[in-house]
Design an enzyme around this catalytic site. Structure first.
Site, PDB file in Angstrom:
ATOM      1  N   ARG A  21       0.666 -11.144   6.816  1.00 36.05           N
ATOM      2  CA  ARG A  21       0.620  -9.866   5.891  1.00 36.05           C
ATOM      3  C   ARG A  21       1.641  -9.002   6.449  1.00 36.05           C
ATOM      4  O   ARG A  21       1.952  -8.474   7.555  1.00 36.05           O
ATOM      5  CB  ARG A  21      -0.858  -8.825   6.135  1.00 36.05           C
ATOM      6  CG  ARG A  21      -2.066 -10.012   5.960  1.00 36.05           C
ATOM      7  CD  ARG A  21      -3.146  -8.885   5.954  1.00 36.05           C
ATOM      8  NE  ARG A  21      -3.316  -8.081   7.171  1.00 36.05           N
ATOM      9  CZ  ARG A  21      -3.911  -8.510   8.144  1.00 36.05           C
ATOM     10  NH1 ARG A  21      -4.414  -9.833   8.214  1.00 36.05           N
ATOM     11  NH2 ARG A  21      -3.902  -7.927   9.597  1.00 36.05           N
ATOM     12  N   ARG A  33     -11.173   0.028  14.053  1.00 37.21           N
ATOM     13  CA  ARG A  33     -11.073   0.680  12.902  1.00 37.21           C
ATOM     14  C   ARG A  33     -12.129   0.613  11.716  1.00 37.21           C
ATOM     15  O   ARG A  33     -12.720   1.310  11.363  1.00 37.21           O
ATOM     16  CB  ARG A  33      -9.569   0.669  12.502  1.00 37.21           C
ATOM     17  CG  ARG A  33      -9.170   1.609  11.322  1.00 37.21           C
ATOM     18  CD  ARG A  33      -7.525   1.256  11.189  1.00 37.21           C
ATOM     19  NE  ARG A  33      -7.105   0.132  10.386  1.00 37.21           N
ATOM     20  CZ  ARG A  33      -5.749   0.039  10.013  1.00 37.21           C
ATOM     21  NH1 ARG A  33      -5.006   0.838  10.151  1.00 37.21           N
ATOM     22  NH2 ARG A  33      -5.398  -1.188   9.680  1.00 37.21           N
ATOM     23  N   ASP A  81      11.608  23.133  -1.606  1.00 34.21           N
ATOM     24  CA  ASP A  81      12.372  22.134  -2.546  1.00 34.21           C
ATOM     25  C   ASP A  81      14.158  22.066  -2.265  1.00 34.21           C
ATOM     26  O   ASP A  81      14.768  21.332  -3.054  1.00 34.21           O
ATOM     27  CB  ASP A  81      12.088  22.654  -3.831  1.00 34.21           C
ATOM     28  CG  ASP A  81      10.615  23.021  -4.223  1.00 34.21           C
ATOM     29  OD1 ASP A  81       9.950  22.156  -3.901  1.00 34.21           O
ATOM     30  OD2 ASP A  81      10.588  24.263  -4.444  1.00 34.21           O
ATOM     31  N   HIS A 104      -6.874  -7.217  12.174  1.00 38.23           N
ATOM     32  CA  HIS A 104      -5.759  -6.526  12.476  1.00 38.23           C
ATOM     33  C   HIS A 104      -5.562  -6.074  13.886  1.00 38.23           C
ATOM     34  O   HIS A 104      -6.400  -5.848  14.579  1.00 38.23           O
ATOM     35  CB  HIS A 104      -5.693  -5.045  11.584  1.00 38.23           C
ATOM     36  CG  HIS A 104      -4.338  -4.412  11.259  1.00 38.23           C
ATOM     37  ND1 HIS A 104      -3.508  -4.999  10.865  1.00 38.23           N
ATOM     38  CD2 HIS A 104      -4.310  -3.419  11.488  1.00 38.23           C
ATOM     39  CE1 HIS A 104      -2.324  -4.194  10.882  1.00 38.23           C
ATOM     40  NE2 HIS A 104      -2.837  -3.045  11.189  1.00 38.23           N
ATOM     41  N   LYS A 129       0.840  -1.298  -0.046  1.00 40.37           N
ATOM     42  CA  LYS A 129       0.068  -0.233  -0.032  1.00 40.37           C
ATOM     43  C   LYS A 129       0.946   1.081  -0.107  1.00 40.37           C
ATOM     44  O   LYS A 129       1.961   1.146   0.107  1.00 40.37           O
ATOM     45  CB  LYS A 129      -0.788   0.266   1.331  1.00 40.37           C
ATOM     46  CG  LYS A 129      -0.222  -0.090   2.439  1.00 40.37           C
ATOM     47  CD  LYS A 129      -1.078  -0.236   3.755  1.00 40.37           C
ATOM     48  CE  LYS A 129      -0.184  -0.214   4.826  1.00 40.37           C
ATOM     49  NZ  LYS A 129      -1.252  -0.887   6.258  1.00 40.37           N
ATOM     50  N   TYR A 167      14.850  30.884   5.030  1.00 38.05           N
ATOM     51  CA  TYR A 167      13.720  31.935   5.365  1.00 38.05           C
ATOM     52  C   TYR A 167      13.845  32.275   6.555  1.00 38.05           C
ATOM     53  O   TYR A 167      14.178  31.015   7.508  1.00 38.05           O
ATOM     54  CB  TYR A 167      12.377  31.072   4.880  1.00 38.05           C
ATOM     55  CG  TYR A 167      11.981  30.962   3.619  1.00 38.05           C
ATOM     56  CD1 TYR A 167      11.860  32.125   2.735  1.00 38.05           C
ATOM     57  CD2 TYR A 167      11.895  29.608   3.074  1.00 38.05           C
ATOM     58  CE1 TYR A 167      11.388  31.858   1.464  1.00 38.05           C
ATOM     59  CE2 TYR A 167      11.478  29.893   1.865  1.00 38.05           C
ATOM     60  CZ  TYR A 167      11.088  30.674   1.028  1.00 38.05           C
ATOM     61  OH  TYR A 167      10.856  30.647  -0.459  1.00 38.05           O
ATOM     62  N   CYS A 173      13.330  24.476   3.043  1.00 38.00           N
ATOM     63  CA  CYS A 173      12.286  24.807   2.227  1.00 38.00           C
ATOM     64  C   CYS A 173      11.525  23.929   1.411  1.00 38.00           C
ATOM     65  O   CYS A 173      11.922  22.779   1.710  1.00 38.00           O
ATOM     66  CB  CYS A 173      13.192  25.808   1.028  1.00 38.00           C
ATOM     67  SG  CYS A 173      14.350  27.174   1.728  1.00 38.00           S
TER      68      CYS A 173
HETATM   69  C1  LIG Z   1      -0.698  -1.872   6.837  1.00 38.09           C
HETATM   70  C2  LIG Z   1      -1.384  -3.153   7.218  1.00 38.09           C
HETATM   71  C3  LIG Z   1      -0.393  -4.249   7.505  1.00 38.09           C
HETATM   72  C4  LIG Z   1       1.046  -4.134   7.087  1.00 38.09           C
HETATM   73  O1  LIG Z   1       1.391  -3.788   8.576  1.00 38.09           O
HETATM   74  P1  LIG Z   1       3.019  -3.777   8.742  1.00 38.09           P
HETATM   75  O2  LIG Z   1       3.103  -3.233  10.241  1.00 38.09           O
HETATM   76  O3  LIG Z   1       3.649  -2.542   7.962  1.00 38.09           O
HETATM   77  O4  LIG Z   1       3.572  -5.271   8.512  1.00 38.09           O
HETATM   78  C5  LIG Z   1      -1.270  -5.415   7.662  1.00 38.09           C
HETATM   79  N1  LIG Z   1      -2.459  -5.528   7.634  1.00 38.09           N
HETATM   80  C6  LIG Z   1      -3.174  -4.302   7.423  1.00 38.09           C
HETATM   81  C7  LIG Z   1      -4.815  -4.561   7.614  1.00 38.09           C
HETATM   82  C8  LIG Z   1      -2.762  -3.188   7.486  1.00 38.09           C
HETATM   83  O5  LIG Z   1      -3.569  -2.144   7.176  1.00 38.09           O
END
Ligand SMILES: *Cc1c(COP(=O)(O)O)cnc(C)c1O
Length: 386
Positions: free
Chosen positions: A226, A141, A320, A170, A43, A270, A318
């Site tokens: 994951r 969430r 850039d 999660h 992601k 700046y 700044c």
């Molecule tokens: C971002 C995310 C992950 C990965 O998390 P990490 O801590 O980067 O391994 C896994 N599952 C869900 C639902 C997430 O949003």
């Protein structure tokens, strides 16, 4: 001296070490018993590392599936020719359903009406709408409440256009050893999966471990893990550091575009918050600013590496560009300094000789986590794959 491939259009870039990414992927794969799948989380443009090259490298090194946050991120991977299963980690808007079906992207599902609309669209296209059931076990969430999963599946399962390909939750505190909230989330997840099975529903692939969970909680690898941040070579927390060796994948570098020998008292940037305090100080400019992810909150409070020296960034960062100071022939520097020149490579994050600046060091200075540091550097800088 750092050697690097420099983009033609700008003297600032992000370097992505695909060999390190490959090794990190192997390292995680080696943690998993045979048969446990790995979903690589790509992601946010692979946490700023570039989704398509990273996803291809991960899939070629043992990852089985991919996860993204948005429909557009999924479409980008499909248009690059990636055919592995792709899960969207949230439930996208109903308006995106045609795109999901067309590009074969699996949404997370937790609302019945979304699921039915998705099933309808899939059936109309002569396809099966695969999805993963998202369960909220306590993070508050997304997901259906852990004690309402059977109800949701009972509401949607009649639809022939739908197939539950997976069930997941999660964790909010997988990085904290022996954590009560973690145990509670896991207990609720287990009970939800069991309730589904008892009611005759197939949960598909069962998964819950993110990076810290994968490392610290092998007891809940289940059918798939994951993994996100760990694949990019960064630790989710200090608790995982003793447990696994990872190599950072991203470095950030720039070439010096201008060097001056200012007068004592001259101001820099700046607001002129920095005044040159002594003779024999060089002020160098590099073309990296806060629009490149170098947060302005770091102004005057971050190091850069050049010619094996740690130098102090000075003046406000700044949009850039930013400046740093080199104290030439100062007795306090640990080696004699001959001065720097236009074109010298400066390391903002990464290794230069014996020294390095890590994403964790920058995160600490910014008051954030390494995840945000790498996402930000991915925003605008050109990526060079090495
Ligand atoms: C971002 C995310 C992950 C990965 O998390 P990490 O801590 O980067 O391994 C896994 N599952 C869900 C639902 C997430 O949003």
């Amino acid at each position: 001296m750092v050697k690097s491939v420099v983009p033609h259009t700008r003297w600032a870039w992000v370097e992505i070490d695909l060999a390190a990414l490959r090794r990190n992927t192997h390292t995680f794969k080696a943690l998993l018993p045979r048969g446990v799948k790995m979903m690589a989380v790509v992601k946010a443009d692979a946490y700023g590392h570039g989704a398509v090259p990273c996803a291809k490298t991960m899939l070629a090194s043992g990852a089985d599936q991919l996860a993204v946050s948005t429909v557009d991120e999924g479409v980008e991977l499909r248009e690059a020719g990636i055919t592995a299963p792709i899960l969207i980690l949230s439930e996208p808007p109903i308006e995106s359903i045609d795109v999901l079906v067309e590009y074969d992207l699996m949404p997370s599902v937790f609302m019945g009406d979304f699921a039915l609309a998705y099933g309808e669209a899939a059936a109309a296209a002569g396809k099966i709408g695969r999805y993963h059931l998202a369960i909220d076990t306590g993070m508050t969430r997304t997901g259906v409440r852990w004690d309402e999963v059977v109800e949701l599946r009972s509401y949607i399962d009649f639809h022939r256009g739908l197939e539950c390909a997976g069930t997941f939750t999660h964790f909010a505190t997988a990085d904290v050893p022996s954590d009560w909230d973690f145990s509670l989330q896991l207990k609720r997840f287990d009970s939800a999966v069991e309730a589904l099975r008892e009611a005759g529903f197939d949960p598909g692939i069962v998964h819950c471990d993110n990076t810290p969970g994968t490392i610290l909680h092998p007891e809940c690898h289940y059918d798939m893990v994951r993994v996100g941040i760990g694949l990019y070579g960064l630790h989710p927390a200090h608790t995982t550091v003793p447990r696994i060796t990872l190599e950072p994948v991203m470095s950030v570098r720039a070439k010096i575009t201008r060097v001056v020998w200012p007068e004592v008292g001259d101001g820099v940037s700046y607001g002129m918050n920095f005044r040159v305090p002594r003779k024999n100080i060089q002020i160098a400019t590099i073309p990296v600013g806060y629009a490149d992810g170098l947060s302005r909150t770091l102004s005057g409070n971050m190091p850069v590496l050049v010619r094996g020296m740690r130098c102090r960034q000075v003046g406000n960062i700044c949009m850039d560009q930013c400046m740093f100071a080199v104290d030439v022939n100062n007795a306090r520097t640990y080696r004699p300094v001959s001065g720097i020149e236009v074109g010298d490579v400066v390391t903002i994050m990464g290794v230069d000789g014996d020294d390095s600046i890590t994403a964790d060091e920058i995160a600490e200075l910014r008051g954030t986590i390494n995840y945000e540091v790498v996402c930000d550097f991915g925003l605008r800088l050109e990526k060079v794959y090495v």
